[in-house]
Design an enzyme around this catalytic site. Structure first.
Site, PDB file in Angstrom:
ATOM      1  N   GLY A  96       0.810  -1.227   0.000  1.00 14.35           N
ATOM      2  CA  GLY A  96       0.000   0.000   0.000  1.00 14.35           C
ATOM      3  C   GLY A  96       0.837   1.267   0.000  1.00 14.35           C
ATOM      4  O   GLY A  96       0.564   2.195   0.764  1.00 14.35           O
TER       5      GLY A  96
ATOM      6  N   ARG B 252      -1.766  -1.314  -6.115  1.00 17.88           N
ATOM      7  CA  ARG B 252      -2.688  -2.341  -6.632  1.00 17.88           C
ATOM      8  C   ARG B 252      -2.625  -2.439  -8.147  1.00 17.88           C
ATOM      9  O   ARG B 252      -2.962  -3.467  -8.715  1.00 17.88           O
ATOM     10  CB  ARG B 252      -4.095  -2.137  -6.110  1.00 17.88           C
ATOM     11  CG  ARG B 252      -4.828  -0.988  -6.632  1.00 17.88           C
ATOM     12  CD  ARG B 252      -6.269  -1.119  -6.214  1.00 17.88           C
ATOM     13  NE  ARG B 252      -6.606  -0.241  -5.116  1.00 17.88           N
ATOM     14  CZ  ARG B 252      -7.767  -0.277  -4.492  1.00 17.88           C
ATOM     15  NH1 ARG B 252      -8.670  -1.163  -4.822  1.00 17.88           N
ATOM     16  NH2 ARG B 252      -8.031   0.581  -3.541  1.00 17.88           N
TER      17      ARG B 252
ATOM     18  N   SER C 265      -5.134  -1.825   3.054  1.00 15.19           N
ATOM     19  CA  SER C 265      -6.451  -2.327   3.445  1.00 15.19           C
ATOM     20  C   SER C 265      -7.447  -1.260   3.016  1.00 15.19           C
ATOM     21  O   SER C 265      -7.138  -0.064   3.118  1.00 15.19           O
ATOM     22  CB  SER C 265      -6.519  -2.517   4.967  1.00 15.19           C
ATOM     23  OG  SER C 265      -7.583  -3.355   5.345  1.00 15.19           O
TER      24      SER C 265
ATOM     25  N   TYR D 230     -16.237  -1.168   8.027  1.00 10.68           N
ATOM     26  CA  TYR D 230     -14.781  -0.978   8.159  1.00 10.68           C
ATOM     27  C   TYR D 230     -14.271  -1.586   9.468  1.00 10.68           C
ATOM     28  O   TYR D 230     -13.265  -2.309   9.496  1.00 10.68           O
ATOM     29  CB  TYR D 230     -14.427   0.517   8.082  1.00 10.68           C
ATOM     30  CG  TYR D 230     -12.976   0.781   8.401  1.00 10.68           C
ATOM     31  CD1 TYR D 230     -11.967   0.456   7.494  1.00 10.68           C
ATOM     32  CD2 TYR D 230     -12.601   1.332   9.634  1.00 10.68           C
ATOM     33  CE1 TYR D 230     -10.621   0.666   7.806  1.00 10.68           C
ATOM     34  CE2 TYR D 230     -11.266   1.554   9.953  1.00 10.68           C
ATOM     35  CZ  TYR D 230     -10.285   1.220   9.036  1.00 10.68           C
ATOM     36  OH  TYR D 230      -8.959   1.423   9.355  1.00 10.68           O
TER      37      TYR D 230
ATOM     38  N   LYS E 142     -11.529  -4.710   9.883  1.00  8.56           N
ATOM     39  CA  LYS E 142     -10.240  -4.673  10.593  1.00  8.56           C
ATOM     40  C   LYS E 142     -10.199  -5.732  11.700  1.00  8.56           C
ATOM     41  O   LYS E 142      -9.166  -6.359  11.942  1.00  8.56           O
ATOM     42  CB  LYS E 142      -9.985  -3.281  11.184  1.00  8.56           C
ATOM     43  CG  LYS E 142      -9.858  -2.173  10.160  1.00  8.56           C
ATOM     44  CD  LYS E 142      -8.775  -2.415   9.115  1.00  8.56           C
ATOM     45  CE  LYS E 142      -7.362  -2.244   9.621  1.00  8.56           C
ATOM     46  NZ  LYS E 142      -6.364  -2.427   8.542  1.00  8.56           N
TER      47      LYS E 142
HETATM   48  P1  NAP Z   1      -5.258   5.040   2.655  1.00 12.55           P
HETATM   49  O1  NAP Z   1      -4.477   6.258   2.392  1.00 12.55           O
HETATM   50  O2  NAP Z   1      -6.631   4.939   2.081  1.00 12.55           O
HETATM   51  O3  NAP Z   1      -4.392   3.798   2.228  1.00 12.55           O
HETATM   52  C1  NAP Z   1      -4.934   2.534   2.038  1.00 12.55           C
HETATM   53  C2  NAP Z   1      -3.986   1.760   1.150  1.00 12.55           C
HETATM   54  O4  NAP Z   1      -4.526   0.451   0.934  1.00 12.55           O
HETATM   55  C3  NAP Z   1      -3.824   2.397  -0.245  1.00 12.55           C
HETATM   56  O5  NAP Z   1      -2.499   2.247  -0.662  1.00 12.55           O
HETATM   57  C4  NAP Z   1      -4.758   1.555  -1.094  1.00 12.55           C
HETATM   58  O6  NAP Z   1      -4.417   1.512  -2.455  1.00 12.55           O
HETATM   59  C5  NAP Z   1      -4.522   0.192  -0.458  1.00 12.55           C
HETATM   60  N1  NAP Z   1      -5.576  -0.731  -0.856  1.00 12.55           N
HETATM   61  C6  NAP Z   1      -6.909  -0.651  -0.608  1.00 12.55           C
HETATM   62  N2  NAP Z   1      -7.537  -1.675  -1.190  1.00 12.55           N
HETATM   63  C7  NAP Z   1      -6.587  -2.409  -1.838  1.00 12.55           C
HETATM   64  C8  NAP Z   1      -6.614  -3.588  -2.620  1.00 12.55           C
HETATM   65  N3  NAP Z   1      -7.753  -4.241  -2.924  1.00 12.55           N
HETATM   66  N4  NAP Z   1      -5.433  -4.069  -3.095  1.00 12.55           N
HETATM   67  C9  NAP Z   1      -4.276  -3.427  -2.830  1.00 12.55           C
HETATM   68  N5  NAP Z   1      -4.175  -2.295  -2.105  1.00 12.55           N
HETATM   69  C10 NAP Z   1      -5.330  -1.802  -1.623  1.00 12.55           C
HETATM   70  O7  NAP Z   1      -5.442   4.828   4.215  1.00 12.55           O
HETATM   71  P2  NAP Z   1      -4.386   4.925   5.411  1.00 12.55           P
HETATM   72  O8  NAP Z   1      -4.929   5.872   6.398  1.00 12.55           O
HETATM   73  O9  NAP Z   1      -3.007   5.111   4.897  1.00 12.55           O
HETATM   74  O10 NAP Z   1      -4.547   3.467   6.029  1.00 12.55           O
HETATM   75  C11 NAP Z   1      -3.453   2.554   6.020  1.00 12.55           C
HETATM   76  C12 NAP Z   1      -3.737   1.448   6.982  1.00 12.55           C
HETATM   77  O11 NAP Z   1      -3.905   1.979   8.290  1.00 12.55           O
HETATM   78  C13 NAP Z   1      -5.017   0.661   6.692  1.00 12.55           C
HETATM   79  O12 NAP Z   1      -4.782  -0.687   7.018  1.00 12.55           O
HETATM   80  C14 NAP Z   1      -6.030   1.264   7.664  1.00 12.55           C
HETATM   81  O13 NAP Z   1      -7.073   0.359   7.971  1.00 12.55           O
HETATM   82  C15 NAP Z   1      -5.115   1.502   8.852  1.00 12.55           C
HETATM   83  N6  NAP Z   1      -5.592   2.499   9.803  1.00 12.55           N
HETATM   84  C16 NAP Z   1      -5.801   3.788   9.400  1.00 12.55           C
HETATM   85  C17 NAP Z   1      -6.228   4.734  10.333  1.00 12.55           C
HETATM   86  C18 NAP Z   1      -6.453   6.171   9.954  1.00 12.55           C
HETATM   87  O14 NAP Z   1      -7.042   6.902  10.754  1.00 12.55           O
HETATM   88  N7  NAP Z   1      -6.003   6.630   8.795  1.00 12.55           N
HETATM   89  C19 NAP Z   1      -6.436   4.350  11.668  1.00 12.55           C
HETATM   90  C20 NAP Z   1      -6.209   3.032  12.034  1.00 12.55           C
HETATM   91  C21 NAP Z   1      -5.772   2.114  11.090  1.00 12.55           C
HETATM   92  P3  NAP Z   1      -5.034   2.592  -3.512  1.00 12.55           P
HETATM   93  O15 NAP Z   1      -4.208   3.835  -3.321  1.00 12.55           O
HETATM   94  O16 NAP Z   1      -4.833   1.943  -4.823  1.00 12.55           O
HETATM   95  O17 NAP Z   1      -6.467   2.784  -3.135  1.00 12.55           O
END
Ligand code: NAP
Length: 340
Positions: free
Chosen positions: A10, A35, A85, A156, A160
């Site tokens: 990611g 992806r 994710s 969501y 998780k």
């Molecule tokens: P984000 O910017 O939306 O990043 C999500 C990443 O996952 C992106 O690179 C996205 O790729 C990739 N992804 C989604 N579906 C996919 C698929 N089918 N195949 C391959 N890649 C895929 O969100 P983030 O905030 O950085 O979140 C990163 C992680 O932290 C996630 O696991 C999230 O659940 C966790 N998290 C986030 C928060 C928060 O507040 N931000 C809090 C707790 C946990 P694309 O760019 O191609 O869409």
């Protein structure tokens, strides 16, 4: 460390990009998945914005919903940080749109990592897998707590919870010598490295840009993306982190009113578009009938969920920065990108 190779899944994401930056700054070799290869421009743009335009990052394609590419992605890696994710702003109609890629994707990454002889995977789970499906008690949530996926916790949150459960089950039954550590962040804020915003940043952007008519009575604990990346790196190498989960939280939950107050005080005129009026709960409930983005807020009205960072601080020496600084740095980065 030397020439150890780390895969970050990611790399086009908010946290993924910051993990890449943190690894490069500490001298690791980095490979990342997107992806599809047309997303690689986002990785290069993020590195450019982070001041690392010439970084030698290898980019490969692998989708969480397909087996293709994962064996190649993990080949030769010492460690894997699995951040990818789905994290959409609005909940999908079918919860499986999130659950299937989150859970099956984590299992694909883990089984490919085991087969390739990776030492340890650090899985990015969430506070979503810790604090939902039961009312908050008098004490802070800890790593001993688990969300209840049978309760009505939203797609969501369920994705998780089920993904992290499946990961621990896999390690117990089929993990071989592969180690797993898990990081459970609360809402992540901090400097963005590109215009595609994570759902957690979208809330701050709406607040700052005057896109909210008032302040709903919701609270959230916050943590800086740079500190979450740092915790991933600590969980990757510290022997004490194997087999453990770590909450990533900077401090007590803040209400929207407190966040707006901090930003207004620290940003001066630049924070003038933010609302000052607190919205009554009945109004938010009524508006949620017409505005899908508000629907996820309704169950959170008036509920405060606090989490403890004692384990990450005590075991791994983690030292998160104050959330006020993170809020200001989020705002400044959005301003720089012309997104306010
Ligand atoms: P984000 O910017 O939306 O990043 C999500 C990443 O996952 C992106 O690179 C996205 O790729 C990739 N992804 C989604 N579906 C996919 C698929 N089918 N195949 C391959 N890649 C895929 O969100 P983030 O905030 O950085 O979140 C990163 C992680 O932290 C996630 O696991 C999230 O659940 C966790 N998290 C986030 C928060 C928060 O507040 N931000 C809090 C707790 C946990 P694309 O760019 O191609 O869409």
């Amino acid at each position: 460390m030397g020439d150890e190779l780390v895969l970050v899944t990611g790399g086009s994401g908010f946290l993924g990009a910051h993990c890449i930056v943190a690894l490069l700054e500490r001298g690791y070799r980095v490979r990342t998945t997107v992806r599809s290869m047309d997303r690689q421009v986002e990785v290069w743009a993020a590195l450019d914005m982070a001041g690392l335009p010439d970084a030698a990052v290898e980019i490969v394609a692998a989708d969480l919903t397909s087996d293709a590419g994962w064996a190649e992605a993990v080949a030769g890696c010492d460690y894997v940080l699995h951040t990818a994710s789905p994290f959409p702003v609005n909940a999908p109609k079918d919860e499986n749109e999130l659950i299937v890629p989150a859970r099956d994707g984590a299992l694909r990454v883990l089984s490919a990592s085991r087969d390739a002889g990776v030492k340890r995977v650090v899985l990015t789970s969430s506070f979503a897998a810790v604090g939902y499906g039961h009312r908050p008690g008098d004490t802070d949530f800890t790593e001993a707590d688990w969300s209840n996926p049978d309760a009505d916790i939203g797609a969501y949150t369920k994705s998780k919870t089920l993904a992290e459960r499946a990961a621990w089950d896999f390690i117990a039954a089929d993990g071989g010598t592969l180690e797993l550590a898990v990081v459970n962040p609360v809402a992540i804020i901090g400097p963005v490295l590109g215009p595609k915003l994570s759902a957690s940043i979208e809330l701050v952007r709406r607040l700052l840009s005057g896109g909210m008519p008032g302040l709903p009575r919701i609270s959230t604990a916050l943590v800086d993306v740079r500190d979450v990346a740092d915790l991933h790196l600590r969980a990757m190498v510290d022997p004490a982190a194997a087999g453990e989960r770590f909450l990533a939280v900077a401090g007590p939950a803040l209400g929207m009113e407190q966040m707006a107050h901090i930003l207004r005080t620290r940003l001066g005129d630049e924070g003038s578009k933010m609302p000052t009026r607190v919205l009554p709960d009945w109004l938010v409930r009524a508006a949620a009938v017409f505005v899908p983005a508000l629907r996820q807020l309704v169950p959170r009205l008036g509920v405060v969920r606090n989490a403890s960072n004692a384990k990450a601080v005590g075991t791994l020496g983690w030292a998160p920065r104050p959330v006020g600084d993170s809020l200001v740095d989020t705002a400044r980065s959005l301003q720089k990108l012309g997104m306010l």
